[in-house]
Design a protein around this motif. Structure first.
Motif, short mmCIF file in Angstrom:
data_model
loop_
_atom_site.label_atom_id
_atom_site.label_comp_id
_atom_site.label_asym_id
_atom_site.label_seq_id
_atom_site.Cartn_x
_atom_site.Cartn_y
_atom_site.Cartn_z
N THR A 187 37.62 33.80 41.30
CA THR A 187 36.33 34.34 41.76
C THR A 187 35.75 33.59 42.96
O THR A 187 35.22 34.19 43.89
CB THR A 187 35.32 34.30 40.59
OG1 THR A 187 35.79 35.18 39.57
CG2 THR A 187 33.92 34.70 41.01
N ALA A 188 35.84 32.26 42.94
CA ALA A 188 35.15 31.47 43.97
C ALA A 188 36.00 31.20 45.20
O ALA A 188 35.53 30.55 46.13
CB ALA A 188 34.69 30.14 43.37
N ALA A 189 37.24 31.69 45.19
CA ALA A 189 38.11 31.32 46.31
C ALA A 189 38.98 32.47 46.84
O ALA A 189 40.14 32.25 47.20
CB ALA A 189 39.00 30.14 45.88
N PRO A 190 38.45 33.71 46.93
CA PRO A 190 39.29 34.76 47.50
C PRO A 190 39.63 34.39 48.95
O PRO A 190 38.84 33.68 49.60
CB PRO A 190 38.40 36.01 47.46
CG PRO A 190 37.01 35.49 47.45
CD PRO A 190 37.06 34.17 46.72
N VAL A 203 45.79 37.23 38.02
CA VAL A 203 44.60 36.70 38.70
C VAL A 203 43.42 37.62 38.40
O VAL A 203 43.53 38.84 38.58
CB VAL A 203 44.81 36.63 40.23
CG1 VAL A 203 43.50 36.31 40.95
CG2 VAL A 203 45.85 35.57 40.56
N ILE A 204 42.35 37.02 37.93
CA ILE A 204 41.16 37.84 37.70
C ILE A 204 40.06 37.45 38.68
O ILE A 204 40.08 36.35 39.25
CB ILE A 204 40.64 37.73 36.25
CG1 ILE A 204 40.10 36.33 35.97
CG2 ILE A 204 41.70 38.11 35.23
CD1 ILE A 204 38.95 36.36 35.02
N HIS A 205 39.12 38.37 38.87
CA HIS A 205 37.97 38.11 39.73
C HIS A 205 36.72 38.68 39.09
O HIS A 205 36.75 39.75 38.48
CB HIS A 205 38.09 38.85 41.08
CG HIS A 205 38.81 38.09 42.12
ND1 HIS A 205 38.20 37.10 42.85
CD2 HIS A 205 40.09 38.16 42.55
CE1 HIS A 205 39.07 36.59 43.69
NE2 HIS A 205 40.24 37.21 43.54
N SER A 206 35.62 37.98 39.27
CA SER A 206 34.32 38.64 39.20
C SER A 206 34.12 39.16 40.61
O SER A 206 33.82 38.39 41.54
CB SER A 206 33.22 37.65 38.81
OG SER A 206 31.97 38.26 39.09
#
Ligand code: PLP
Length: 442
Positions: A187-190, A203-206
């Motif tokens: 989430t914090a490093a796309p 890999v998951i993301h908010s």
């Protein structure tokens, strides 16, 4: 596009196969505000449900607007397939429920978003899934906690508040010896990190955060790398190797590669089982909002990181600041992980501790004029919060200590405003932080 382009700036705008709307030639991705899709005939309907043919069935499971977003996020992360869901919390929940059932365990990093800790420690444990916590400062801590029932490792690329970059390759390599996949929350490093390039399986993301980028929609995603062999050790991954009675006895690990030609059983199972049963679908309107944000994520990340670097140097010299926490401001072995895993910037988030402790922290936040005082991260605007009294307030003392939140810690998410304005706001608020008392923050 004829040529496969691999640059994040281009993927974010052109990734996937969407060029224009097939019905209208519209260039912007339309919001397909429909729940259902007309089947051509009964055979077509039956084939879709039996997964003999892929196509739209019902928006709880798939939607053409979401599909464009899914293809772009998968391409951005270097994965093969992606499922979007209603929030980042759903993405974490699904990622675990897709590999583990009651009696199983996951070995997770201690460095986690507070909401993930409460999901793991309280809700998932009540469902019988044990989460074992490993301190990622030494990757071997993960190996020590493995047993026959360990189904996955879980980590966050750039977790706040510690802001220690996760040892992705080291932990992934340990996992692969035991056929245990690594799930990474990126989430914090796309853009500045692609965990799949370092061995992560999922890999998951908010998407709510840096990918959406403007604080306008809550959303999540789950990317299947296609790089993990779910059938190599059937006892390790029963959910991919035993017949699934809920889907006519299909064995996901074998059936998906046969049906699709791609090794993406993780994504397909998450979609057709978990979205089917649990709902939590991403509304196409929100997918549209996230698509707009995604187009500029590479530009924004570059500016967030450049501004943050400047702010770190300013804070290190400021008389009111006793400690600056940043990905590169750790002892060498941990700081070196920023060099190893981050490209084009060292992250947008900074932690600070102030000379005047907790009261100064609160006064500092209340004195900020341009920064917003919000729980979110990853907005174009600069943001600040005091985690111990807000985002992490539901953790007990032990959990707080493990997560690295001290009472005086203040988290800054540096936005993309002009650096002079960011510094000016920080400076005036810091200078007020040690003077007199203000009312306590929430
Ligand atoms: N993962 C991380 C690292 C987060 O920071 C957050 C939210 O702050 C989440 C997951 C949960 O995301 P959402 O708020 O979209 O449910």
């Amino acid at each position: 596009m004829t040529k496969k382009r691999n640059n994040p700036e281009t993927i974010a705008i052109h990734g996937g196969d969407y060029r224009s709307d097939p019905a209208t030639n519209a260039v912007a991705v339309p919001i397909y505000r429909t729940t259902s899709y007309q089947f051509n005939n009964t055979e077509h309907a039956a084939n879709l449900f039996a997964l003999k043919e892929f196509g739209n069935i019902y928006t709880r499971i798939m939607n053409p607007t979401n599909d464009v977003l899914e293809k772009r996020v998968a391409a951005l992360e270097g994965g093969l397939s992606c499922v979007t869901v209603s929030s980042g919390q759903t993405a974490s929940t699904f990622a675990v429920l897709n590999v583990a059932q009651a009696g199983d365990n996951i070995v997770s990093s201690t460095d986690l978003y507070g909401g993930t800790v409460s999901l793991f420690t309280h809700t998932l444990s009540k469902l019988g899934i044990e989460i074992r916590y490993a301190d990622p400062s030494n990757p071997e801590n993960f190996e020590k906690l493995i047993d026959d029932k360990t189904r996955a490792f879980y980590g966050e690329t750039l977790p706040n508040p510690y802001l220690r970059v996760f040892p992705i390759k080291e932990v992934s390599d340990i996992g692969r010896k035991y056929n245990i996949p690594l799930i990474m929350d990126n989430t914090a490093a796309p853009v500045i990190c692609r965990p799949i390039d370092h061995g992560a399986a999922v890999v998951i993301h908010s998407l709510t955060k840096y990918i959406g980028g403007h604080g306008t929609a809550v959303a999540g995603s789950i990317v299947d790398s296609g790089n993990f062999d779910w059938t190599a050790d059937p006892k390790r991954q029963p959910l991919f190797n035993e017949p699934d009675e809920s889907y006519g006895g299909v064995v996901w690990g074998k059936a998906v590669p046969e049906l699709t030609g791609a090794n993406v059983p993780f994504a397909v199972r998450a979609r057709v089982c978990l979205l089917r049963d649990l709902g939590s679908a991403l509304a196409p309107d929100n997918a549209f909002a996230i698509i707009q944000g995604l187009e500029t994520v590479a530009l924004r990340m570059r500016q967030h990181c450049a501004n943050a670097e400047y702010v770190v140097n300013f804070l290190k010299k400021h008389k009111e600041v006793t400690k600056v926490i940043y990905s590169t401001e750790h002892d060498k072995p941990i700081a070196n992980r920023a060099k190893k895993y981050l490209r084009g910037g060292n992250g947008p988030m900074i932690g600070i501790e102030l000379k005047g402790g907790i009261e100064a922290g609160k006064k500092f936040i209340e004195s900020l004029k341009m920064f917003y005082h919000v729980a979110n991260i990853g907005d174009a605007r600069s943001l600040a919060i005091h985690p111990a009294s807000t985002t992490h307030s539901q953790l007990n003392e032990k959990e707080l200590a493990a997560s690295g939140v001290t009472q005086s810690y203040v988290r800054l998410c540096i936005g993309i405003e002009h650096i002079d304005d960011i510094i000016e706001d920080l400076d005036q608020a810091l200078n007020k932080s040690s003077k007199g008392n203000l009312k306590a923050v929430s």
